[in-house]
Design an enzyme around this catalytic site. Structure first.
Site, PDB file in Angstrom:
ATOM      1  N   ASP A   5      -9.034 -50.716 -11.391  1.00 51.06           N
ATOM      2  CA  ASP A   5      -8.247 -49.869 -12.278  1.00 51.06           C
ATOM      3  C   ASP A   5      -9.097 -48.615 -12.466  1.00 51.06           C
ATOM      4  OD1 ASP A   5      -6.589 -48.723 -14.121  1.00 51.06           O
ATOM      5  OD2 ASP A   5      -6.930 -50.198 -15.694  1.00 51.06           O
ATOM      6  N   CYS A  58      -3.347 -44.261 -13.176  1.00 54.74           N
ATOM      7  CA  CYS A  58      -2.202 -43.749 -13.938  1.00 54.74           C
ATOM      8  C   CYS A  58      -2.033 -42.256 -13.657  1.00 54.74           C
ATOM      9  CB  CYS A  58      -2.377 -44.029 -15.434  1.00 54.74           C
ATOM     10  SG  CYS A  58      -3.858 -43.298 -16.132  1.00 54.74           S
TER      11      CYS A  58
END
Length: 69
Positions: A5, A58
């Protein structure tokens, strides 16, 4: 299995945080993409045969997503 991530420019959260589009520039994105590539290289070498590597950000920037190598 490995999940990355990765730290990114966060341009994908601009609806909740519109300021992100004004504080991130091309140099910042390029710098983050460089470190993301290093993380991917290190993780790829650690994935067991038959294992899975998942990469998540993101960001809406191609350099940090679909064109990341």
């Amino acid at each position: 299995h490995i999940l990355i991530d990765a730290p990114c420019s966060a341009t994908g959260i601009f609806r909740r945080h519109p300021d992100v589009l004004h504080r991130v520039d091309g140099a910042d994105i390029a710098n983050r993409a460089h470190y993301q590539a290093l993380m991917l290289d290190a993780a790829a070498g650690a994935v067991a045969t038959g294992g899975t590597l998942v990469y998540a950000v993101c960001s809406l920037e191609p350099e940090e997503g679909e064109t990341q190598t």
